[in-house]
Scaffold this motif. Structure first.
Motif, PDB file in Angstrom:
ATOM      1  N   GLY A 134      19.185  42.698 -84.312  1.00 50.01           N
ATOM      2  CA  GLY A 134      19.484  42.257 -85.666  1.00 50.01           C
ATOM      3  C   GLY A 134      19.385  40.767 -85.868  1.00 50.01           C
ATOM      4  N   GLY A 135      20.468  40.192 -86.424  1.00 48.17           N
ATOM      5  CA  GLY A 135      20.493  38.766 -86.705  1.00 48.17           C
ATOM      6  C   GLY A 135      20.474  37.894 -85.463  1.00 48.17           C
ATOM      7  N   TYR A 136      20.760  38.486 -84.303  1.00 48.38           N
ATOM      8  CA  TYR A 136      20.707  37.726 -83.048  1.00 48.38           C
ATOM      9  C   TYR A 136      19.270  37.510 -82.570  1.00 48.38           C
ATOM     10  CZ  TYR A 136      25.760  38.089 -82.242  1.00 48.38           C
ATOM     11  OH  TYR A 136      27.120  37.979 -82.336  1.00 48.38           O
ATOM     12  N   GLY A 137      18.327  38.243 -83.163  1.00 57.37           N
ATOM     13  CA  GLY A 137      16.942  38.114 -82.723  1.00 57.37           C
ATOM     14  C   GLY A 137      16.763  38.629 -81.302  1.00 57.37           C
ATOM     15  N   ARG A 138      15.942  37.941 -80.547  1.00 54.29           N
ATOM     16  CA  ARG A 138      15.711  38.337 -79.144  1.00 54.29           C
ATOM     17  C   ARG A 138      16.948  37.967 -78.332  1.00 54.29           C
ATOM     18  NH1 ARG A 138      10.844  36.498 -81.105  1.00 54.29           N
ATOM     19  NH2 ARG A 138       9.188  38.092 -81.102  1.00 54.29           N
ATOM     20  N   TYR A 139      17.522  38.966 -77.710  1.00 57.32           N
ATOM     21  CA  TYR A 139      18.904  38.873 -77.223  1.00 57.32           C
ATOM     22  C   TYR A 139      19.009  39.461 -75.813  1.00 57.32           C
ATOM     23  CZ  TYR A 139      24.047  39.586 -77.808  1.00 57.32           C
ATOM     24  OH  TYR A 139      25.409  39.568 -77.711  1.00 57.32           O
ATOM     25  N   VAL A 140      19.758  38.790 -74.969  1.00 59.70           N
ATOM     26  CA  VAL A 140      19.999  39.268 -73.604  1.00 59.70           C
ATOM     27  C   VAL A 140      21.491  39.219 -73.323  1.00 59.70           C
ATOM     28  CG1 VAL A 140      19.739  38.733 -71.140  1.00 59.70           C
ATOM     29  CG2 VAL A 140      17.749  38.661 -72.638  1.00 59.70           C
ATOM     30  N   GLU A 157      11.227  34.219 -76.518  1.00 58.09           N
ATOM     31  CA  GLU A 157      10.600  35.141 -75.573  1.00 58.09           C
ATOM     32  C   GLU A 157      11.622  35.536 -74.524  1.00 58.09           C
ATOM     33  OE1 GLU A 157       6.824  35.189 -72.419  1.00 58.09           O
ATOM     34  OE2 GLU A 157       7.111  33.502 -73.797  1.00 58.09           O
ATOM     35  N   LEU A 158      11.545  36.786 -74.075  1.00 60.76           N
ATOM     36  CA  LEU A 158      12.454  37.281 -73.050  1.00 60.76           C
ATOM     37  C   LEU A 158      11.727  37.381 -71.716  1.00 60.76           C
ATOM     38  CD1 LEU A 158      14.171  40.147 -75.111  1.00 60.76           C
ATOM     39  CD2 LEU A 158      14.900  37.761 -74.866  1.00 60.76           C
ATOM     40  N   ALA A 159      12.435  37.049 -70.639  1.00 64.71           N
ATOM     41  CA  ALA A 159      11.823  37.067 -69.305  1.00 64.71           C
ATOM     42  C   ALA A 159      12.406  38.151 -68.411  1.00 64.71           C
ATOM     43  CB  ALA A 159      11.991  35.697 -68.634  1.00 64.71           C
ATOM     44  N   VAL A 160      13.337  38.958 -68.933  1.00 63.23           N
ATOM     45  CA  VAL A 160      13.960  40.025 -68.143  1.00 63.23           C
ATOM     46  C   VAL A 160      14.011  41.293 -68.973  1.00 63.23           C
ATOM     47  CG1 VAL A 160      15.350  38.495 -66.693  1.00 63.23           C
ATOM     48  CG2 VAL A 160      16.271  39.268 -68.888  1.00 63.23           C
ATOM     49  N   GLU A 161      14.249  42.393 -68.280  1.00 57.34           N
ATOM     50  CA  GLU A 161      14.383  43.690 -68.940  1.00 57.34           C
ATOM     51  C   GLU A 161      15.723  44.300 -68.571  1.00 57.34           C
ATOM     52  OE1 GLU A 161      11.097  46.073 -67.742  1.00 57.34           O
ATOM     53  OE2 GLU A 161       9.605  44.870 -68.825  1.00 57.34           O
ATOM     54  N   TYR A 174      13.457  32.080 -73.258  1.00 57.20           N
ATOM     55  CA  TYR A 174      13.090  30.743 -73.739  1.00 57.20           C
ATOM     56  C   TYR A 174      13.681  30.522 -75.134  1.00 57.20           C
ATOM     57  CZ  TYR A 174       9.880  31.232 -69.857  1.00 57.20           C
ATOM     58  OH  TYR A 174       9.362  31.421 -68.595  1.00 57.20           O
ATOM     59  N   VAL A 175      14.124  29.299 -75.358  1.00 55.83           N
ATOM     60  CA  VAL A 175      14.768  28.949 -76.633  1.00 55.83           C
ATOM     61  C   VAL A 175      13.812  29.225 -77.791  1.00 55.83           C
ATOM     62  CG1 VAL A 175      15.677  27.039 -78.028  1.00 55.83           C
ATOM     63  CG2 VAL A 175      16.286  27.224 -75.591  1.00 55.83           C
ATOM     64  N   GLY A 176      14.374  29.753 -78.875  1.00 55.74           N
ATOM     65  CA  GLY A 176      13.570  30.030 -80.061  1.00 55.74           C
ATOM     66  C   GLY A 176      14.412  30.000 -81.324  1.00 55.74           C
TER      67      GLY A 176
END
Length: 209
Positions: A134-140, A157-161, A174-176
């Motif tokens: 949602g509003g968090y965007g790409r989130y880990v 961008e995410l580097a883990v799954e 990575y910051v976005g």
């Protein structure tokens, strides 16, 4: 006849030598006892040295293991600064909702950083979630296994799954400015027993290099 008489004389000479042989045998036995005693002393002393060295090594191994355990326990805590650089643009605590008079709890800290800057795992753990939220965007979110969970939002961008194991300091994204965001930054949260806490209570000031 003379030759026949010489044979018993030789036997007598052999017989006379027997006490000397007995004496030689006794000396050999004494010498063997001394050698045996010497070997016993050497082996005992060597065993004592070996035992002392092994005990010292064992204590060193215990100390090393205890240090490893302490280091490992510390690495499971989310205490590492999650970006290479950046400034806190908004802290943890209540804030007004944009466009209204409502007040909400800002459950983390916003770290303003250059777009594409690396984001690091604040502590070792398992990736509990990796994706769009949602509003968090790409989130880990990382589960550190000690009632602590750390979460990272708005990444480019995410580097883990999900399900990945990460160590403290591993790159997870990575910051976005994905999701509901007004500019490149990392929204960083820490939860303890399911409750949001101020990340600054745990964070180190700078990332170890």
């Amino acid at each position: 006849m003379n030759m026949e008489k010489s044979k018993p004389q030789e036997k007598q000479i052999c017989h006379l030598i027997l006490p000397g042989r007995e004496y030689s045998f006794s000396l050999t036995l004494f010498r063997n006892l001394l050698l045996g005693l010497l070997v016993f002393v050497i082996l005992s002393f060597s065993g004592l040295i070996y035992w002392s060295v092994q005990t010292y090594k064992f204590r060193d191994e215990i100390d090393d293991y205890q240090a490893f355990r302490q280091q490992r326990q510390e690495s499971l805590l989310p205490i590492l600064w999650p970006t290479e650089e950046g400034l806190i643009s908004f802290g943890y605590g209540p804030r007004k909702v944009v466009g209204s008079d409502q007040v909400e709890l800002h459950t983390g800290v916003d770290i303003a950083a250059p777009f594409g800057a690396r984001v690091y795992a604040s502590g070792a753990g398992v990736v509990a979630f990796s994706g769009w939220k949602g509003g968090y965007g790409r989130y880990v979110c990382l589960d550190h296994g000690n009632a602590y969970v750390s979460c990272y939002a708005h990444m480019s961008e995410l580097a883990v799954e999900s399900g990945d194991l990460v160590e403290q300091g591993d790159i997870i994204g990575y910051v976005g400015s994905s999701g509901y965001s007004t500019g490149p930054h990392l929204h960083f949260e820490i939860f303890y027993n399911g409750e949001a806490i101020n990340p600054l209570e745990l964070l180190r000031k700078t990332k170890e290099k």
